[in-house]
Scaffold this motif. Structure first.
Motif, PDB file in Angstrom:
ATOM      1  N   PHE A 117       0.875  -1.155   0.000  1.00  0.00           N
ATOM      2  CA  PHE A 117       0.000   0.000   0.000  1.00  0.00           C
ATOM      3  C   PHE A 117       0.919   1.213   0.000  1.00  0.00           C
ATOM      4  O   PHE A 117       1.340   1.704   1.051  1.00  0.00           O
ATOM      5  CB  PHE A 117      -0.929  -0.029   1.201  1.00  0.00           C
ATOM      6  N   ARG A 176       1.043   4.350  -0.444  1.00  0.00           N
ATOM      7  CA  ARG A 176       0.909   5.670   0.169  1.00  0.00           C
ATOM      8  C   ARG A 176       0.705   5.572   1.666  1.00  0.00           C
ATOM      9  O   ARG A 176       0.424   6.559   2.324  1.00  0.00           O
ATOM     10  CB  ARG A 176      -0.253   6.427  -0.475  1.00  0.00           C
ATOM     11  N   MET A 177       0.816   4.341   2.175  1.00  0.00           N
ATOM     12  CA  MET A 177       0.675   4.199   3.626  1.00  0.00           C
ATOM     13  C   MET A 177       2.055   3.951   4.232  1.00  0.00           C
ATOM     14  O   MET A 177       2.982   3.531   3.550  1.00  0.00           O
ATOM     15  CB  MET A 177      -0.231   3.018   3.947  1.00  0.00           C
ATOM     16  N   SER A 178       2.133   4.166   5.538  1.00  0.00           N
ATOM     17  CA  SER A 178       3.407   3.978   6.211  1.00  0.00           C
ATOM     18  C   SER A 178       3.727   2.492   6.326  1.00  0.00           C
ATOM     19  O   SER A 178       2.876   1.633   6.132  1.00  0.00           O
ATOM     20  CB  SER A 178       3.360   4.601   7.601  1.00  0.00           C
ATOM     21  N   ILE A 196       6.599   6.437   4.531  1.00  0.00           N
ATOM     22  CA  ILE A 196       5.631   6.006   3.516  1.00  0.00           C
ATOM     23  C   ILE A 196       6.271   4.903   2.685  1.00  0.00           C
ATOM     24  O   ILE A 196       7.388   5.051   2.186  1.00  0.00           O
ATOM     25  CB  ILE A 196       5.259   7.210   2.616  1.00  0.00           C
TER      26      ILE A 196
END
Lengths: 236, 388
Positions: free
Chosen positions: A90, A92-94, A133
């Motif tokens: 994912f 754009r997620m950390s 990210i």
């Protein structure tokens, strides 16, 4: 009976037959490699096992239960964890959010925390970067995260699709030694690899795929020393 | 990176604080600004703006959280409003049912939520297998069909005339005071009719409830699943997320919120007609979500308020204001119709209204492509170009 068993699996993409009667098994504790050239059906085999692709014929059983008709989402809950082709983070997620999503099917907070610690122990790099990210990680770190995320579902079997793809040789070494380490901690692994030499070195057993059919199987050692495998896949 | 996240969170808390103070002070300020009607008109406008705030928060669940482009969101708004219209007016007396139904507002709030959510599931179940553009087109169709349905079921809905004389909400007890220009007293059997102050506070409470519910959802397991589906559906599948259920829930929760808004809208206007739910409404709500900052609730609220203000205050008063300014700065001749088809400044600005609205939208998007108050993810995407 083996942990994971495929019986005469035939999978189609539209009208094109990608898998032509695949039968294979993975047992507790094993590392099993699937090798073969591009388009041989390695990834399709994994997709069929994880339920992202449905076979037209054949059956899949896992831990003594037929799962052919079970949805992809429920198979994760049953214990089939995977790092899919192309990692599919994912982006754009950390890092942390990715790992948390890996544990989506679980509700035991203490266990999740324990596995999080375990992943950070395996990949100290991820711990350093847990707030970063994931799309901004290097290729090797992204691969580590993909494996770590798969481990967060507490899999009874871990499927890895091309974990060494696009990595520098030194990082490939690291990834393969981590695969051995994860297996050493008790998780059986089904490994799809282009890098046949490395895969056969780490694998207990291996299957050779050609145009949707298994043409050869044996222990990693046997295949490593078999002449036609060497010629076709090891570039010797 | 952790620092960035905290900045977003702190900023959101600040925005919430400003909004709460603003909501509390607004009635007083409105009374000062227009003492003639003790701010009644402005309070009514604020309550109407609240309808859009609710709609934007609901659409944000669908578009911002789950990443599903819904171009027919006004359909659910219509369903909520018509639910109220039919079940809280004399309308059904002249329908084949021959019996008027007058259910209380408070019960219908929940009924409409359930009806709208069900409509969301009915639309979603067959269509949510579609992705991106295809889903957008189907929702567009749905948004067109629903108002047409209400238009053509005229024996039930009076078609183009709409349903009128809807019941006003009432309360057993309401406390009046200096803030509505009367002395402190307790009113029994209080009706909301034409009391903008009452609607204003009702709306403030509805928004508060919805914000709390939706914020909790965002932080919940379901909220994480929405994020995963938005980012990468296949990967979400591989994490064990049931993507169809996850998307359906986004759709129906979004629809439920607009059902809420629809009931309020119907009860305040006391009139519901098919033309109130045209495509323009869906687009306006979408603009509010995108401009405000997709995925970030305070951003979406600010976006809704800003766009509402521009549309229904700035733009509606612009022609008259332009005329006044021209007179004041000695350009009064502009106000007279002239040769060559010049209709006078006021008329001309009136004609250009939507052009001006378009220019405002374009400038905001140029200046702040990530929205007024973007979510962390959106910000990341635009600043660093991180995508898939």
């Amino acid at each position: 009976m083996a942990l994971l068993e495929l019986e005469g699996i035939e999978t189609y993409y539209g009208r094109v037959r990608a898998l032509n009667g695949i039968s294979l098994s993975v047992d507790t504790g094993e590392v099993v490699a699937l090798i073969g050239s591009n388009g041989a059906g390695k990834t399709t085999t994994l997709r069929t096992i994880s339920g992202l692709q449905h076979p037209a014929r054949g059956s899949i059983s896992f831990a003594g239960q037929v799962i052919t008709g079970v949805s992809a989402a429920r198979r994760v809950g049953l214990g089939i964890g995977q790092s899919p082709e192309g990692r599919r983070l994912f982006g754009r997620m950390s890092v942390l959010d990715n790992l948390v999503l890996g544990s989506y099917t679980r509700r035991d907070r203490a266990g999740i925390q324990r596995d999080m610690d375990r992943v950070f122990e395996l990949f100290p790099r991820l711990k350093e970067r847990s707030g970063q990210i994931s799309g901004t990680l290097s290729g090797g770190e992204q691969q580590m995260l993909a494996i770590g995320r798969a481990l967060m579902s507490q899999p009874k079997i871990l499927m890895l699709d091309e974990p060494s793809l696009g990595l520098a040789p030194i990082l490939q070494e690291t990834i393969f030694s981590i695969i051995a380490e994860i297996n050493g901690q008790g998780t059986p692994i089904l490994l799809v690899e282009q890098n046949a030499l490395k895969a056969l070195e780490v694998a207990d057993r291996a299957y050779v795929l050609e145009t949707g059919t298994i043409v050869k199987e044996g222990t990693g050692e046997e295949l490593l020393h078999s002449e036609d495998v060497a010629k076709a896949y090891l570039g010797m | 990176m952790i620092r960035l996240r905290n900045v977003t969170r702190d900023r959101n808390q600040l925005v919430y604080l400003i909004l709460i103070v603003g909501v509390l002070l607004f009635p007083v300020l409105a009374g000062f600004v227009s003492p003639g009607d003790s701010g009644n008109y402005l309070l009514g406008q604020a309550a109407d703006a609240g309808v859009y705030v609710l709609l934007a928060i609901g659409l944000n669940v669908v578009v911002g959280f789950a990443g599903l482009l819904d171009l027919g969101y006004a359909a659910f708004f219509a369903i909520g409003a018509y639910t109220y219209a039919l079940l809280a007016s004399g309308q059904l007396n002249s329908s084949p049912l021959h019996h008027a139904i007058h259910l209380p507002f408070w019960i219908l709030l929940f009924v409409a939520v359930i009806v709208a959510a069900t409509a969301g599931v009915i639309l979603g179940a067959p269509t949510l297998r579609l992705r991106g553009d295809y889903l957008a087109i189907v929702t567009l169709g749905f948004g067109e069909i629903v108002p047409k349905l209400f238009l053509n079921l005229s024996q039930w809905t009076s078609g183009v005339n709409g349903v009128s004389a809807l019941d006003y909400p009432s309360l057993p007890i309401w406390i009046e005071g200096p803030w509505v220009g009367s002395s402190l007293s307790i009113v029994r059997g209080f009706s909301f009719a034409f009391n903008s102050m009452a609607y204003y506070w009702l709306m403030a409470i509805l928004v508060l409830i919805v914000v709390i519910l939706v914020s909790n959802l965002q932080r919940s397991r379901l909220g994480r699943a929405w994020g995963a589906v938005r980012e990468d559906e296949l990967a979400a599948d591989a994490m064990g997320i049931n993507t169809v259920t996850t998307k359906l829930l986004a759709f129906s929760i979004g629809a439920a919120t607009s059902g809420f808004a629809g009931v309020f809208y119907g009860s305040k206007l006391s009139l519901v007609s098919p033309e109130n739910f045209s495509f323009v409404v869906s687009v306006t709500i979408l603009v509010m979500v995108v401009l405000g900052g997709m995925g970030n609730i305070p951003g979406v609220i600010v976006g809704a308020l800003a766009i509402y203000y521009v549309l229904f205050n700035v733009l509606t008063n612009l022609p008259a204001n332009a005329k006044g300014i021209a007179n004041a700065v000695g350009l009064g001749f502009l106000n007279r119709p002239a040769a060559g088809g010049w209709p006078g400044l006021e008329q001309e600005v009136q004609r250009l209204n939507f052009l001006i609205f378009g220019l405002i939208l374009i400038s905001i998007m140029l200046l702040r492509p990530q929205g007024l108050l973007p979510s962390r993810v959106r910000k990341e995407e635009l600043e660093k170009g991180v995508a898939e």
